[in-house]
Scaffold this motif. Sequence first.
Motif, PDB file in Angstrom:
ATOM      1  N   UNK A  85       0.840  -1.206   0.000  1.00  0.00           N
ATOM      2  CA  UNK A  85       0.000   0.000   0.000  1.00  0.00           C
ATOM      3  C   UNK A  85       0.876   1.257   0.000  1.00  0.00           C
ATOM      4  N   UNK A  86       1.962   1.215   0.767  1.00  0.00           N
ATOM      5  CA  UNK A  86       2.890   2.342   0.801  1.00  0.00           C
ATOM      6  C   UNK A  86       3.565   2.530  -0.558  1.00  0.00           C
ATOM      7  N   UNK A  87       4.053   1.460  -1.138  1.00  0.00           N
ATOM      8  CA  UNK A  87       4.714   1.548  -2.448  1.00  0.00           C
ATOM      9  C   UNK A  87       3.732   2.002  -3.534  1.00  0.00           C
ATOM     10  N   UNK A  88       2.461   1.632  -3.406  1.00  0.00           N
ATOM     11  CA  UNK A  88       1.447   2.043  -4.379  1.00  0.00           C
ATOM     12  C   UNK A  88       1.213   3.552  -4.346  1.00  0.00           C
ATOM     13  N   UNK A  89       1.616   4.213  -3.262  1.00  0.00           N
ATOM     14  CA  UNK A  89       1.462   5.656  -3.166  1.00  0.00           C
ATOM     15  C   UNK A  89       2.545   6.449  -3.890  1.00  0.00           C
ATOM     16  N   UNK A  90       3.615   5.799  -4.311  1.00  0.00           N
ATOM     17  CA  UNK A  90       4.740   6.499  -4.934  1.00  0.00           C
ATOM     18  C   UNK A  90       4.349   7.196  -6.245  1.00  0.00           C
ATOM     19  N   UNK A  91       3.590   6.574  -7.151  1.00  0.00           N
ATOM     20  CA  UNK A  91       3.208   7.303  -8.373  1.00  0.00           C
ATOM     21  C   UNK A  91       2.410   8.582  -8.086  1.00  0.00           C
TER      22      UNK A  91
END
Length: 167
Positions: A85-91
Motif C-alpha cells: 500500500x505504501x509503495x502504491x502511493x509512490x506514483x
Amino acid sequence: MNNIDVLGEALRVLFVGFNPSLRSEAIGHPYAGRGNHFWRLLAAAGLTPAQLAPTDSAHMLASGLGSTNLVERATASAAELSRSELRAGVPRLRDIVHHTQPRVVAYTGKGVYLAASGRSRAPWGKQDEALFPGSIDFVLPSPSGLVRMTFAEKLVWYQALAQTLAE
C-alpha cells in the motif's frame, strides 16, 4: 489530492508523511494528533514565522511549505499500512512533486522515506540522491509524540532542513 493535502506551486518544502491520522481526517488538516510536534518544530526551526495550529495549515503556503502523504487512507497507526500500500502511493507522490516542484521533499520519518524509496537504510538529513529529479530529499525524524526522541533531538534535524534551504 485530498482534503488533508496542502499544496501549491513552486514550494520550498513538501513534507511527506505515511498517511493521515484519524484526527487529521476528522478535522481535515495534517499533523493534527494531540501529541504531534510538527507545528511546534516548524516554528522552532524558523520554517514558519510563528507557531501554526493544524487548523491553520493553509497558512503553510505563505512560507512556501506544503504537505501530503504516501497513502491517503487514514488509520489509527501507520503500522496498519502494508508495504504494498505504501509503495502504491509512490506514483501519486511523483505526480504531486511534478506539480508542486518543491526545492526539498522532506520525509517526516525514516520509515516514510524507506517505503517511498524502496531502500533498506538511510541517514537522517539530506540524501545523496533524490527520488524525483529537480528536488533534494531530506529525511526528518517523525514529529509524532510517540517517537522515542526528545523534541530537542528532533529539532536538530528540522533546523538542518532550514539551513539547507538557506544554502
